[in-house]
Design a protein around this motif. Structure first.
Motif, PDB file in Angstrom:
ATOM      1  N   LEU A   1      -1.446  -8.011   3.696  1.00 35.03           N
ATOM      2  CA  LEU A   1      -1.778  -9.315   3.708  1.00 35.03           C
ATOM      3  C   LEU A   1      -0.543 -10.445   3.582  1.00 35.03           C
ATOM      4  CD1 LEU A   1      -4.468  -8.879   0.789  1.00 35.03           C
ATOM      5  CD2 LEU A   1      -5.078  -9.254   3.058  1.00 35.03           C
ATOM      6  N   VAL A   2      -0.654 -11.531   4.163  1.00 38.98           N
ATOM      7  CA  VAL A   2       0.430 -12.466   4.196  1.00 38.98           C
ATOM      8  C   VAL A   2      -0.130 -13.624   3.511  1.00 38.98           C
ATOM      9  CG1 VAL A   2       2.119 -13.733   5.466  1.00 38.98           C
ATOM     10  CG2 VAL A   2       0.975 -11.441   6.348  1.00 38.98           C
ATOM     11  N   PRO A   3       0.286 -14.115   2.232  1.00 37.98           N
ATOM     12  CA  PRO A   3      -0.211 -15.345   1.516  1.00 37.98           C
ATOM     13  C   PRO A   3       0.795 -16.521   2.192  1.00 37.98           C
ATOM     14  CG  PRO A   3       1.033 -14.034   0.176  1.00 37.98           C
ATOM     15  CD  PRO A   3       0.968 -13.353   1.326  1.00 37.98           C
TER      16      PRO A   3
ATOM     17  N   TYR B   1       2.463   0.767  23.187  1.00 41.55           N
ATOM     18  CA  TYR B   1       3.607   1.940  23.038  1.00 41.55           C
ATOM     19  C   TYR B   1       2.665   2.926  21.903  1.00 41.55           C
ATOM     20  CZ  TYR B   1       7.326  -0.714  24.857  1.00 41.55           C
ATOM     21  OH  TYR B   1       8.053  -1.587  25.477  1.00 41.55           O
ATOM     22  N   GLY B   2       1.419   2.576  21.707  1.00 35.76           N
ATOM     23  CA  GLY B   2       0.607   3.473  20.677  1.00 35.76           C
ATOM     24  C   GLY B   2       0.803   2.881  19.282  1.00 35.76           C
ATOM     25  N   ASP B   3       0.108   3.435  18.348  1.00 33.84           N
ATOM     26  CA  ASP B   3       0.022   2.892  17.186  1.00 33.84           C
ATOM     27  C   ASP B   3       1.169   2.667  16.250  1.00 33.84           C
ATOM     28  OD1 ASP B   3      -1.768   1.628  15.320  1.00 33.84           O
ATOM     29  OD2 ASP B   3      -2.325   3.471  14.331  1.00 33.84           O
ATOM     30  N   THR B   4       1.814   1.755  16.131  1.00 32.74           N
ATOM     31  CA  THR B   4       3.174   1.470  15.295  1.00 32.74           C
ATOM     32  C   THR B   4       2.889   0.629  14.130  1.00 32.74           C
ATOM     33  OG1 THR B   4       3.983   1.563  17.501  1.00 32.74           O
ATOM     34  CG2 THR B   4       5.659   0.854  15.891  1.00 32.74           C
ATOM     35  N   PHE B   5       2.248  -0.471  14.451  1.00 38.11           N
ATOM     36  CA  PHE B   5       2.126  -1.485  13.347  1.00 38.11           C
ATOM     37  C   PHE B   5       0.887  -1.831  12.735  1.00 38.11           C
ATOM     38  CE2 PHE B   5       5.518  -3.534  16.018  1.00 38.11           C
ATOM     39  CZ  PHE B   5       6.540  -3.302  15.581  1.00 38.11           C
ATOM     40  N   LYS B   6       0.828  -1.898  11.283  1.00 35.53           N
ATOM     41  CA  LYS B   6      -0.396  -2.446  10.700  1.00 35.53           C
ATOM     42  C   LYS B   6      -0.592  -3.847  11.046  1.00 35.53           C
ATOM     43  CE  LYS B   6      -1.564  -0.556   6.769  1.00 35.53           C
ATOM     44  NZ  LYS B   6      -1.467  -0.310   5.400  1.00 35.53           N
ATOM     45  N   ILE B   7      -2.119  -3.936  11.485  1.00 31.99           N
ATOM     46  CA  ILE B   7      -2.315  -5.448  11.800  1.00 31.99           C
ATOM     47  C   ILE B   7      -2.517  -6.351  10.403  1.00 31.99           C
ATOM     48  CG2 ILE B   7      -3.901  -6.913  13.223  1.00 31.99           C
ATOM     49  CD1 ILE B   7      -2.400  -5.076  14.798  1.00 31.99           C
ATOM     50  N   PRO B   8      -2.018  -7.406  10.147  1.00 28.79           N
ATOM     51  CA  PRO B   8      -1.817  -7.877   8.911  1.00 28.79           C
ATOM     52  C   PRO B   8      -2.908  -9.108   8.928  1.00 28.79           C
ATOM     53  CG  PRO B   8       0.192  -8.765  10.252  1.00 28.79           C
ATOM     54  CD  PRO B   8      -0.612  -7.611  10.903  1.00 28.79           C
ATOM     55  N   GLU B   9      -3.278  -9.588   7.831  1.00 27.96           N
ATOM     56  CA  GLU B   9      -4.301 -10.789   7.779  1.00 27.96           C
ATOM     57  C   GLU B   9      -3.765 -11.840   7.027  1.00 27.96           C
ATOM     58  OE1 GLU B   9      -7.847 -10.551   8.494  1.00 27.96           O
ATOM     59  OE2 GLU B   9      -7.756  -8.273   8.990  1.00 27.96           O
ATOM     60  N   PRO B  10      -4.076 -12.861   7.149  1.00 25.06           N
ATOM     61  CA  PRO B  10      -3.203 -14.109   6.426  1.00 25.06           C
ATOM     62  C   PRO B  10      -4.285 -13.997   5.062  1.00 25.06           C
ATOM     63  CG  PRO B  10      -4.967 -14.962   8.300  1.00 25.06           C
ATOM     64  CD  PRO B  10      -4.831 -13.411   8.355  1.00 25.06           C
ATOM     65  N   TYR B  11      -3.838 -14.622   4.115  1.00 30.27           N
ATOM     66  CA  TYR B  11      -4.330 -14.452   2.996  1.00 30.27           C
ATOM     67  C   TYR B  11      -4.417 -15.771   2.182  1.00 30.27           C
ATOM     68  CZ  TYR B  11      -5.452 -12.620  -2.092  1.00 30.27           C
ATOM     69  OH  TYR B  11      -5.974 -12.548  -2.957  1.00 30.27           O
ATOM     70  N   PHE B  12      -5.344 -16.914   2.155  1.00 37.42           N
ATOM     71  CA  PHE B  12      -5.358 -17.870   1.597  1.00 37.42           C
ATOM     72  C   PHE B  12      -5.816 -17.867   0.244  1.00 37.42           C
ATOM     73  CE2 PHE B  12      -6.032 -18.204   6.449  1.00 37.42           C
ATOM     74  CZ  PHE B  12      -4.910 -18.926   6.480  1.00 37.42           C
TER      75      PHE B  12
ATOM     76  N   LYS C   1      -2.534  -2.688  -1.795  1.00 34.84           N
ATOM     77  CA  LYS C   1      -2.304  -3.345  -0.416  1.00 34.84           C
ATOM     78  C   LYS C   1      -1.122  -4.070  -0.664  1.00 34.84           C
ATOM     79  CE  LYS C   1      -6.720  -3.821   1.621  1.00 34.84           C
ATOM     80  NZ  LYS C   1      -7.790  -4.643   2.339  1.00 34.84           N
ATOM     81  N   ARG C   2      -0.217  -4.222   0.450  1.00 37.43           N
ATOM     82  CA  ARG C   2       1.265  -4.824   0.605  1.00 37.43           C
ATOM     83  C   ARG C   2       1.145  -6.061   1.033  1.00 37.43           C
ATOM     84  NH1 ARG C   2       5.539  -1.025   3.289  1.00 37.43           N
ATOM     85  NH2 ARG C   2       5.180   0.397   1.279  1.00 37.43           N
ATOM     86  N   ILE C   3       1.929  -7.059   0.423  1.00 35.82           N
ATOM     87  CA  ILE C   3       2.086  -8.260   0.646  1.00 35.82           C
ATOM     88  C   ILE C   3       3.331  -8.669   1.062  1.00 35.82           C
ATOM     89  CG2 ILE C   3       2.180 -10.301  -0.814  1.00 35.82           C
ATOM     90  CD1 ILE C   3      -0.493 -10.245  -1.523  1.00 35.82           C
ATOM     91  N   PHE C   4       3.654  -9.711   1.985  1.00 42.17           N
ATOM     92  CA  PHE C   4       5.094 -10.123   2.088  1.00 42.17           C
ATOM     93  C   PHE C   4       4.982 -11.502   2.408  1.00 42.17           C
ATOM     94  CE2 PHE C   4       8.092 -11.739   4.718  1.00 42.17           C
ATOM     95  CZ  PHE C   4       9.450 -11.250   4.450  1.00 42.17           C
TER      96      PHE C   4
ATOM     97  N   VAL D   1       0.744 -16.372  11.797  1.00 39.72           N
ATOM     98  CA  VAL D   1       0.150 -15.065  11.413  1.00 39.72           C
ATOM     99  C   VAL D   1      -0.903 -14.526  12.641  1.00 39.72           C
ATOM    100  CG1 VAL D   1      -1.010 -13.689   9.479  1.00 39.72           C
ATOM    101  CG2 VAL D   1       0.370 -15.651   8.954  1.00 39.72           C
ATOM    102  N   GLU D   2      -1.442 -15.360  13.231  1.00 41.36           N
ATOM    103  CA  GLU D   2      -2.309 -15.269  14.165  1.00 41.36           C
ATOM    104  C   GLU D   2      -1.440 -14.578  15.495  1.00 41.36           C
ATOM    105  OE1 GLU D   2      -4.680 -18.534  14.884  1.00 41.36           O
ATOM    106  OE2 GLU D   2      -5.958 -17.959  13.369  1.00 41.36           O
TER     107      GLU D   2
END
Ligand code: AQP
Length: 345
Positions: A157-159, A182-193, A18-21, A168-169
């Motif tokens: 995930l966003v730590p 516009y149709g599926d464009t972005f992945k919906i990120p989750e906060p990561y604590f 999974k990708r993290i930023f 993040v919300e």
């Protein structure tokens, strides 16, 4: 671009992980709060996730910065990421303003974010009070730029510290709205604590968060300050008059020092209470100061070595921004197509 093969040229790995930023603003010298609340956790995530760690200088100018200081702090922050254990061969480390797609996506998302949503952001309310002479539009739209940072990389995930949860919300709301229109464009990120990621408070006012831009340097421990300075600041931290090391409501100063001690020693609050039973605050503060100064010691030494190597740091910046730009362009092109911008081949 190809040299940063960790991200682009390892499809099996990239698909599996999974990708993290995440990022820190170079708005001052990074503090113990930035380390314990963010960077220390980033280091542990590198093996299990595909990580992008950014020095978010575009965010920093929402508050007035001295240009020469901003340049210096940007380089220092990058050196500190590496000194703390971020491996630029493994993770993508870069400077936000080196990837123009952040600002470009931000404009499009500004047009898909509601004024009312931004008005509810507590960080805007806090920062506009703190900087009442400079309540600029960037301070207000800061969360949209943060949403762009995250969504550009199709982040999973966003730590973040608990203080950033609201942002993040908002990112999720904006992404869902955009995808809906516009149709599926972005992945919906989750906060990561991360469990150990706790909020570290000011040493002079333990009801407030420790901040690198606090005008009072006694309020924070800078990661790179000397061992003596760290111990001295912790010894003069504001506590209470009870002389009892116990984690309890209303004991903000002691709770804060216990959190710091626990982060460095791995001890639970119960264990800390037992260790200091019958002992005064002087002993406790000395112990906290020492574990903190010792814990930061190796980082300080590595930082001192790295910060002198400008060529190496600039090479990391360049490779990081090549990798990040490649990934960001893919998303931005998709967004431009979806909203109807005319493109010429
Ligand atoms: N005191 C803190 N305790 C725990 N985590 C913290 N973070 C910051 N301070 C603490 C976490 O560090 C990450 C990046 O923060 P930032 O620099 O982008 O912005 P900030 O939260 O506004 O940090 P500062 O130091 O308070 O900056 P200034 O003074 O410029 O406003 C985030 O994940 C944050 O949770």
């Amino acid at each position: 671009m190809t040299e940063n093969a960790n991200i682009i040229n390892a499809p099996e790995k990239a698909e599996a992980k999974k990708r993290i930023f995440s990022g820190v603003q170079p708005s001052g010298i990074l503090t113990l709060g930035n380390y314990l609340g963010a960077i220390k956790n980033w280091v542990t995530l590198q093996d299990d996730y595909e990580c992008l760690y950014c020095v978010v200088d575009l965010h920093a100018i929402t508050v007035r910065q001295v240009p020469a200081d901003l340049r210096r702090h940007t380089q220092e922050a990058l050196a500190l990421y590496i000194a703390c254990g971020i491996d630029p061969e493994q993770s993508c480390v870069f400077v936000q303003s080196h990837v123009p797609a952040h600002a470009e996506l931000s404009w499009v998302l500004n047009c898909n974010t509601m004024f009312g949503e931004l008005s509810r952001m507590t960080q805007f309310k806090d920062k506009s009070q703190k900087h009442s002479d400079n309540v600029n539009a960037g301070l207000f739209t800061y969360p949209v730029l943060m949403a762009s940072d995250i969504l550009l990389y199709q982040t999973d995930l966003v730590p973040v510290g608990i203080d950033q949860k609201q942002h993040v919300e908002l990112t999720r709301d904006v992404a869902q709205r955009f995808n809906g229109v516009y149709g599926d464009t972005f992945k919906i990120p989750e906060p990561y604590f991360v469990k150990t990621g706790m909020k570290i408070n000011s040493l002079t006012d333990p009801t407030k968060k420790m901040s690198k831009s606090d005008p009072n340097p006694k309020s924070y421990v800078a990661i790179i300050e000397t061992r003596d300075e760290t111990i001295k600041k912790i010894k003069s931290a504001v506590t209470d008059s009870e002389a009892c090391v116990k984690y309890a409501e209303g004991k903000d100063g002691i709770n804060n020092l216990m959190s710091i001690y626990s982060s460095f020693t791995g001890k639970s609050f119960d264990e800390i209470e037992k260790e200091f039973e019958g002992k005064g605050y002087g002993d406790f503060k000395m112990a906290v100061g020492e574990v903190c100064a010792d814990g930061l010691g190796p980082i300080r030494e590595e930082y001192a070595r790295l910060v002198k190597d400008k060529a190496y740091l600039e090479d990391v910046m360049k490779k990081g921004s090549d990798t990040a730009s490649y990934l960001a362009r893919k998303t931005l092109s998709k967004v431009y197509r979806k909203v109807g911008f005319y493109s010429v081949k």
